[in-house]
Enzyme design. Structure first.
Site, PDB file in Angstrom:
ATOM      1  N   ASP A 346     -70.604  95.101 -47.344  1.00 57.66           N
ATOM      2  CA  ASP A 346     -69.781  95.113 -48.505  1.00 57.66           C
ATOM      3  C   ASP A 346     -70.124  92.979 -49.302  1.00 57.66           C
ATOM      4  O   ASP A 346     -70.288  92.332 -48.102  1.00 57.66           O
ATOM      5  CB  ASP A 346     -68.380  94.894 -48.194  1.00 57.66           C
ATOM      6  CG  ASP A 346     -67.857  95.200 -49.808  1.00 57.66           C
ATOM      7  OD1 ASP A 346     -68.124  95.569 -51.150  1.00 57.66           O
ATOM      8  OD2 ASP A 346     -67.015  93.542 -49.685  1.00 57.66           O
ATOM      9  N   GLU A 382     -75.663  95.056 -49.340  1.00 60.68           N
ATOM     10  CA  GLU A 382     -74.797  95.239 -50.824  1.00 60.68           C
ATOM     11  C   GLU A 382     -75.654  93.835 -50.601  1.00 60.68           C
ATOM     12  O   GLU A 382     -74.492  92.913 -50.638  1.00 60.68           O
ATOM     13  CB  GLU A 382     -73.836  95.437 -50.922  1.00 60.68           C
ATOM     14  CG  GLU A 382     -73.234  95.293 -52.237  1.00 60.68           C
ATOM     15  CD  GLU A 382     -71.472  95.469 -52.936  1.00 60.68           C
ATOM     16  OE1 GLU A 382     -71.396  95.671 -53.709  1.00 60.68           O
ATOM     17  OE2 GLU A 382     -70.960  94.393 -51.774  1.00 60.68           O
TER      18      GLU A 382
END
Length: 706
Positions: A346, A382
């Site tokens: 993330d 990401e």
């Protein structure tokens, strides 16, 4: 309880059969105490100072305790926020290396290091936070990995990711025993693993399972942090997802083993970019009270305040060697001890940030790049955050894959009628314009059209606008840039024409996703038309908005069958998952062009046609004779022709010539998902329905029997 010097390694609480070694890093603390609690964590029964300090590690061994022992730390040192220090031994702290947690956080003023009621973080609070804190648990790491002979890493070119949530996937599943619904055990239930496997996906990507905290502002609204992007324990599986909380680690390992039994990989979505402690006004739960100045990035000239490149209040300091060690130790633990097969990071840009900004040669990326274990699992970034220069799609080093939001946005725009053929072509070719460097492969582009964040695929074609009223923020939350199109009516409708168009658009986007070059990622539930009623930011919805509804209608079962057909094609036709980027260049030596772009007349596209913004129908001929590897020889794979028509009107498309024969077999027509395979001849005209995709195979070429 006898106390000995112990060792400074490994970090955390390690049981040796007769006692437990405790080791905690802090560069600025003056004393560390281990607090031992009774079985349910309600009463502190002993407080023991760690006797030794070696290389900034406090350590000691306590005899006579073992697995199941509940504990926490109290860390002494200066409380000097202006200097970046926030030590307060009145606050019980979670061990950053704890393998298990027990209990829940109660939001009480006592969990703050300062006098929370004053709003002034320079004040000092003397209340004991222990009654309101979750606690750590010593674990027995032993586990019999039954079924592990079936564990085989999936090659990147065969990988199809399937993103889901541990709780939401099985919370309403009728085949899962009620006690196991919404748990690790539920996701490992045979009916669940069999279903996932039947879809043709290979790798289950789970939203965060690391122990996390529910935000107080959400709880006050009757909501919760459903997605889990608020980590407080990088080694502990969240006990809320365990059917037996005291067995959370063992149950997580059982789930991994059962998914492996089904031939499925397990990928964890991990959040190392920030923690649940927030900014200077946040609670003191772990890192902030252990060594705030080491664990977090602070403003250089105002160390009372935090750098907030994550948008969540704090940023983990991956420039510090002990923090890099914490994160890489965590990754190695999950890969080595719990046998997971990869990680999705993330806000991955944060991990590669140094004080001067994003750096492809950052300490963390170097640490991962040289680690033999981490190089054996899948690493997916990401590649963005909200800090300066935070958008880094294509910027990660070789060995990494990255979420490709350009594929998402342009695919949605193309089928909405707002992107040209020229715009989508690079995305169909694994975005070589972004990733084709330094020996990176097409798998580096993780293609997706939907993910947990945003509309589901059904909602992309059902809503023009987000409908987030249930989130309690008057619709202000969630992105307004959805690139969606409701096909003529906002929300569900009885209009058959609109519903037919929506169903075709869903099939169009699934076909684009699963037959494009690169690594496809499918959002769980999209295969049967799951809806969130237009909510594009369901992070706080631990409710039927987020849970998968397994009362699947007939049209949902038809869509599942269509997805299975697409994944089967991808696995069986190697040309759809090449390990080399398509170039479109003619290979003089082999007499082959790997990809040729075809216009509706069956001829090769001309420059003038590419420049035509209104041109929406084209063919992509991928030649199975193209060189498949670095060895200069022709390939022996099937040839595939994909025809895309994003125009509203039908187009008469002439089937092009192809070496090796004059027959084309229709495999996919998104306008007729149940159509039988049919043979056409070179030069035949096939009417491509408005807004549809066709796939033809060349029957005279050898089909890869993968």
């Amino acid at each position: 309880m006898p106390v000995r010097e112990g060792l400074p390694h490994p970090r955390g609480a390690t049981w040796d059969g007769e006692g437990v070694n405790f080791a905690l890093f802090s560069a600025h603390a003056t004393k560390v105490e281990v607090c031992l609690f009774n079985e349910d964590g309600s009463e502190e029964i002993q407080r023991i100072e760690l006797p030794e300090y070696t290389d900034q590690i406090f350590h000691g061994r306590i005899g006579g305790i073992g697995p199941g022992q509940v504990y926490g730390y109290r860390v002494h040192g200066p409380y000097a926020p202006e200097e970046g220090h926030r030590f307060n031994p009145n606050k019980l702290l979670l061990d950053p290396y704890a393998r298990a947690h027990t209990g829940d956080l109660t939001w009480n003023p006592a969990i703050f290091g300062y006098q929370m009621e004053s709003g002034d973080d320079t004040t000092y609070d003397e209340r004991d936070s222990a009654p309101f804190m979750p606690k750590c648990v010593v674990v027995d790491p032993g586990f019999d990995w039954k079924g592990e002979p079936n564990r085989h890493p999936v090659p990147w070119d065969h990988t199809i990711l399937y993103e889901t949530h541990v709780k939401g996937f099985t919370k309403q599943h009728p085949m899962v025993p009620e006690k196991q619904r919404g748990t690790y055990a539920g996701l490992g239930h045979k009916s669940v693993t069999d279903y996932i496997r039947s879809l043709g996906v290979t790798s289950v990507e789970l939203l965060p399972i690391h122990s996390f905290i529910n935000d107080s502002q959400l709880l006050e609204k009757g909501l919760t942090n459903y997605w889990g992007y608020n980590t407080i324990g990088f080694f502990a599986p969240d006990p809320r997802y365990a059917s037996e909380r005291e067995q959370s680690l063992r149950e997580f390992k059982e789930m991994v083993a059962r998914l492996h039994d089904a031939g499925l990989e397990v990928i964890l979505d991990v959040v190392y970019n920030h923690t649940a402690e927030g900014n200077e006004l946040g609670p003191t739960l772990s890192f902030k009270g252990i060594d705030n100045a080491s664990y977090y990035r602070l403003l250089p000239d105002k160390k009372r305040y935090y750098i907030n490149d994550t948008g969540t209040g704090n940023t983990v300091n991956l420039s510090h060697p002990r923090v890099i060690q914490l994160v890489t130790d965590s990754l190695r633990y999950w890969a080595g001890e719990t046998h997971v097969d990869g990680f999705r990071f993330d806000l991955g840009t944060i991990l590669a940030r140094e004080p001067h900004g994003f750096d492809e040669q950052s300490g963390f990326l170097k640490a991962c790049g040289q680690d033999p274990l981490l190089q054996s699992v899948k690493l997916i970034a990401e590649p963005w955050d909200c800090g300066p220069g935070g958008y880094q799609v294509g910027g990660f080093p070789p060995g990494w894959a990255e979420w490709n939001d350009k594929f998402r946005d342009i695919s949605r725009d193309f089928w909405k009628g707002e992107a040209s053929a020229a715009a989508i072509v690079p995305r169909l070719c694994a975005s070589g314009d972004i990733f084709n460097r330094d020996g990176r492969r097409p798998f580096a582009s993780v293609n997706f059209i939907t993910a947990h964040d945003g509309f589901t695929l059904n909602d992309i074609v059902t809503y023009n606008d987000k409908h987030n009223d249930a989130n309690g923020e008057d619709g202000r939350d969630g992105s307004s840039d959805n690139r969606s199109w409701n096909c003529g009516a906002e929300g569900p409708t009885d209009d058959e024409e609109i519903n037919d168009l929506r169903a075709r658009q869903i099939r169009n986007m699934l076909t684009t996703l699963l037959l494009a070059q690169g690594t496809p990622m499918l959002l769980a539930g999209d295969e049967f038309g799951r809806t969130q009623q237009g909510n594009n930011n369901a992070y706080c919805q631990d409710s039927e908005i987020s849970w998968l509804n397994w009362k699947i209608e007939e049209k949902g079962h038809s869509l599942i069958a269509f997805v299975q057909k697409l994944t089967s094609l991808r696995h069986n036709y190697a040309i759809l998952r090449r390990n080399r980027f398509l170039s479109g260049e003619y290979n003089e030596e082999l007499g082959v062009k790997d990809v040729t772009w075809i216009n509706a007349s069956g001829a090769e596209m001309k420059d003038s046609q590419w420049k035509d913004e209104g041109m929406r129908c084209f063919g992509m001929l991928i030649d199975g004779r193209a060189q498949p590897s670095g060895i200069r020889k022709r390939g022996g794979d099937a040839t595939i022709l994909l025809v895309f028509n994003a125009a509203a009107e039908g187009v008469n498309f002439t089937l092009p010539e192809c070496a090796g024969g004059d027959e084309w077999t229709l495999i996919i027509d998104t306008n007729r998902p149940d159509a039988e395979e049919a043979i056409s001849k070179t030069g035949d005209i096939y009417t491509v329905t408005g807004r549809s995709v066709l796939a033809f195979g060349h029957p005279n070429s050898e089909v890869d029997a993968a």
